[in-house]
Design a protein around this motif. Sequence first.
Motif, short mmCIF file in Angstrom:
data_model
loop_
_atom_site.label_atom_id
_atom_site.label_comp_id
_atom_site.label_asym_id
_atom_site.label_seq_id
_atom_site.Cartn_x
_atom_site.Cartn_y
_atom_site.Cartn_z
N ILE A 161 -5.04 12.06 12.54
CA ILE A 161 -5.04 12.75 11.25
C ILE A 161 -6.32 12.40 10.51
O ILE A 161 -7.09 11.54 10.95
CB ILE A 161 -3.80 12.42 10.40
N GLY A 162 -6.55 13.07 9.39
CA GLY A 162 -7.73 12.81 8.60
C GLY A 162 -8.46 14.09 8.25
O GLY A 162 -8.01 15.19 8.57
N PRO A 163 -9.61 13.97 7.58
CA PRO A 163 -10.39 15.16 7.23
C PRO A 163 -10.73 16.01 8.46
O PRO A 163 -10.91 15.48 9.55
CB PRO A 163 -11.66 14.56 6.61
N TYR A 164 -10.79 17.32 8.25
CA TYR A 164 -11.07 18.33 9.28
C TYR A 164 -9.87 18.60 10.18
O TYR A 164 -10.00 19.35 11.15
CB TYR A 164 -12.28 17.96 10.16
N GLU A 165 -8.70 18.05 9.87
CA GLU A 165 -7.57 18.27 10.77
C GLU A 165 -7.26 19.76 10.90
O GLU A 165 -7.05 20.46 9.90
CB GLU A 165 -6.31 17.54 10.28
N ASN A 166 -7.20 20.24 12.14
CA ASN A 166 -6.90 21.65 12.39
C ASN A 166 -5.60 21.84 13.16
O ASN A 166 -5.38 22.87 13.79
CB ASN A 166 -8.06 22.33 13.13
N ILE A 167 -4.74 20.82 13.10
CA ILE A 167 -3.40 20.91 13.67
C ILE A 167 -2.38 21.19 12.57
O ILE A 167 -1.41 21.91 12.77
CB ILE A 167 -3.03 19.62 14.43
N GLY A 168 -2.59 20.60 11.40
CA GLY A 168 -1.80 20.95 10.24
C GLY A 168 -0.76 19.94 9.80
O GLY A 168 0.01 20.22 8.89
N ARG A 169 -0.73 18.75 10.41
CA ARG A 169 0.37 17.83 10.11
C ARG A 169 0.24 17.21 8.71
O ARG A 169 1.07 17.45 7.84
CB ARG A 169 0.43 16.76 11.20
N LEU A 170 -0.79 16.40 8.50
CA LEU A 170 -0.97 15.83 7.17
C LEU A 170 -1.29 16.91 6.14
O LEU A 170 -0.78 16.85 5.01
CB LEU A 170 -2.04 14.74 7.19
N ILE B 263 -22.31 16.13 22.70
CA ILE B 263 -20.91 16.39 22.39
C ILE B 263 -20.57 17.78 22.90
O ILE B 263 -21.21 18.76 22.52
CB ILE B 263 -20.62 16.31 20.88
N LEU B 264 -19.57 17.85 23.74
CA LEU B 264 -19.06 19.15 24.20
C LEU B 264 -18.04 19.59 23.17
O LEU B 264 -16.89 19.16 23.18
CB LEU B 264 -18.46 19.02 25.60
N GLY B 265 -18.45 20.43 22.28
CA GLY B 265 -17.70 20.78 21.07
C GLY B 265 -18.56 20.40 19.89
O GLY B 265 -19.68 20.88 19.74
N GLY B 266 -18.03 19.55 19.02
CA GLY B 266 -18.86 18.97 17.96
C GLY B 266 -18.81 19.66 16.61
O GLY B 266 -19.53 19.24 15.70
N THR B 267 -17.97 20.69 16.46
CA THR B 267 -17.92 21.38 15.17
C THR B 267 -16.57 21.29 14.48
O THR B 267 -16.45 21.62 13.31
CB THR B 267 -18.28 22.87 15.34
N GLU B 268 -15.52 20.89 15.19
CA GLU B 268 -14.19 20.83 14.61
C GLU B 268 -13.56 19.45 14.80
O GLU B 268 -13.80 18.78 15.80
CB GLU B 268 -13.28 21.88 15.25
N PHE B 269 -12.77 19.03 13.86
CA PHE B 269 -11.94 17.84 13.86
C PHE B 269 -12.57 16.66 14.59
O PHE B 269 -13.53 16.08 14.10
CB PHE B 269 -10.55 18.18 14.41
N VAL B 270 -12.06 16.30 15.78
CA VAL B 270 -12.55 15.10 16.45
C VAL B 270 -14.04 15.21 16.77
O VAL B 270 -14.81 14.29 16.51
CB VAL B 270 -11.74 14.82 17.73
N GLY B 271 -14.44 16.34 17.34
CA GLY B 271 -15.85 16.50 17.71
C GLY B 271 -16.77 16.40 16.51
O GLY B 271 -17.85 15.79 16.58
N ARG B 272 -16.35 16.98 15.40
CA ARG B 272 -17.18 16.92 14.20
C ARG B 272 -17.26 15.50 13.65
O ARG B 272 -18.33 15.06 13.20
CB ARG B 272 -16.65 17.87 13.13
N ASP C 283 -6.89 7.43 12.17
CA ASP C 283 -7.78 8.27 11.37
C ASP C 283 -8.89 8.77 12.29
O ASP C 283 -9.48 8.01 13.05
CB ASP C 283 -8.36 7.46 10.21
N VAL C 284 -9.18 10.07 12.21
CA VAL C 284 -10.16 10.66 13.12
C VAL C 284 -11.52 9.98 13.03
O VAL C 284 -12.24 9.85 14.03
CB VAL C 284 -10.29 12.18 12.84
N VAL D 243 -5.15 9.55 3.48
CA VAL D 243 -4.49 10.59 2.70
C VAL D 243 -5.41 11.10 1.59
O VAL D 243 -5.57 12.31 1.40
CB VAL D 243 -3.18 10.04 2.09
N ARG D 244 -6.04 10.20 0.87
CA ARG D 244 -6.93 10.60 -0.23
C ARG D 244 -8.09 11.46 0.26
O ARG D 244 -8.38 12.52 -0.31
CB ARG D 244 -7.48 9.35 -0.92
N ASP D 245 -8.73 11.02 1.33
CA ASP D 245 -9.90 11.75 1.82
C ASP D 245 -9.51 13.09 2.42
O ASP D 245 -10.28 14.06 2.32
CB ASP D 245 -10.65 10.91 2.85
N THR D 246 -8.34 13.17 3.02
CA THR D 246 -7.88 14.45 3.56
C THR D 246 -7.60 15.42 2.42
O THR D 246 -7.93 16.61 2.51
CB THR D 246 -6.63 14.26 4.43
N TRP D 247 -7.00 14.94 1.34
CA TRP D 247 -6.73 15.79 0.18
C TRP D 247 -8.04 16.28 -0.45
O TRP D 247 -8.18 17.46 -0.79
CB TRP D 247 -5.91 15.03 -0.85
#
Length: 330
Positions: A154-163, A5-14, A190-191, A293-297
């Motif tokens: 959207i989903g857990p680890y989202e670093n864009i801020g929408r949900l 994984i090129l990345g792998g620590t944030e949002f989609v990569g994680r 969901d990511v 929504v629940r898991d993101t919260w």
Amino acid sequence: MRLLILGGTEFVGRAVAESALARGWDVTVFNRGRHAPPAGVRALRGDRTAPDGLAALADGAWDVVVDTWSAAPRVVQDSARQLADRVGRYAYVSSGSVYAWAPPAGFDESAPLNDGAADAEQTEYAQDKRGGELAVLESFGADRSLLVRAGLIIGPYENIGRLPWWLGRIARGGPVLAPGPRELPLQFIDVRDLAEWTLDAAAAELSGPYNVLAPPGHTTTGALLDACVQVTGSGAELRWTAPEVIVEAGVEPWTQLPIWVPPHTDMHGALHSADVSKVLAAGLRCRPAEETVRDTWEWLQSIGGVAPQRPDRPQVGLAPETEEKILGTS
């Protein structure tokens, strides 16, 4: 499967890393080391934008590489060239933004595309993502390239801020500007569903472009915001407001009111009505919006309630004074 994984620590990569680890795959992540990688991966360090930044990837072979890069296509080009002889398949997490604006409602993978260049420096997001696709195709060819054209993620680890913004706003309680109509259909992914399908597709040796989203109308604005009220337990009062009132007040859809765009517009057709029959036929499974929504919260609560924010993306959300003015509560 051996995954890089090129990345792998944030949002989609994680999410991809965690999904692969749960499958028992051998996972390597390559990044600058600014964020801690998931436990259980092999971590390599390097800055893809720097001279000799790919040195840590000089050795090794993998079945698949997943790349989420969204800036200068030249960076994808450099990585793809270096890995072409040592990786079986290149899965590039692209975007629906690669389609020429505005794609018509119901557009599929054959819709006209933006211009892009594989060797370009950073320009605009849409052109950069198309350039990234071209960079992958240049080194891996159409038969070994998987182009994951995601829409709203959207989903857990989202670093864009929408949900996270909606959850935070509703958690504060009180009257909340709810952009109508309630029954307006939404389309997102969901990511974690994106990650699972990408790995399934890579393992099945799929290639080519896929619109990776839940079906149009997977949920509605009303159902999504109702779920936010329920999981936060805030007792917020959703005050449904006609889209004409919101637009006339100068509110920017999508950014100031994240996820929402007015109905019967090119923007809504482009962002919430993609044809996803191809990816559904290829096995995409989508969890209920209420679970997202629940898991993101729960994730937000676990990190203190404040979501991380990518520095290269603008802040989203509506200023309290603007909301109060529209609702007449100031």
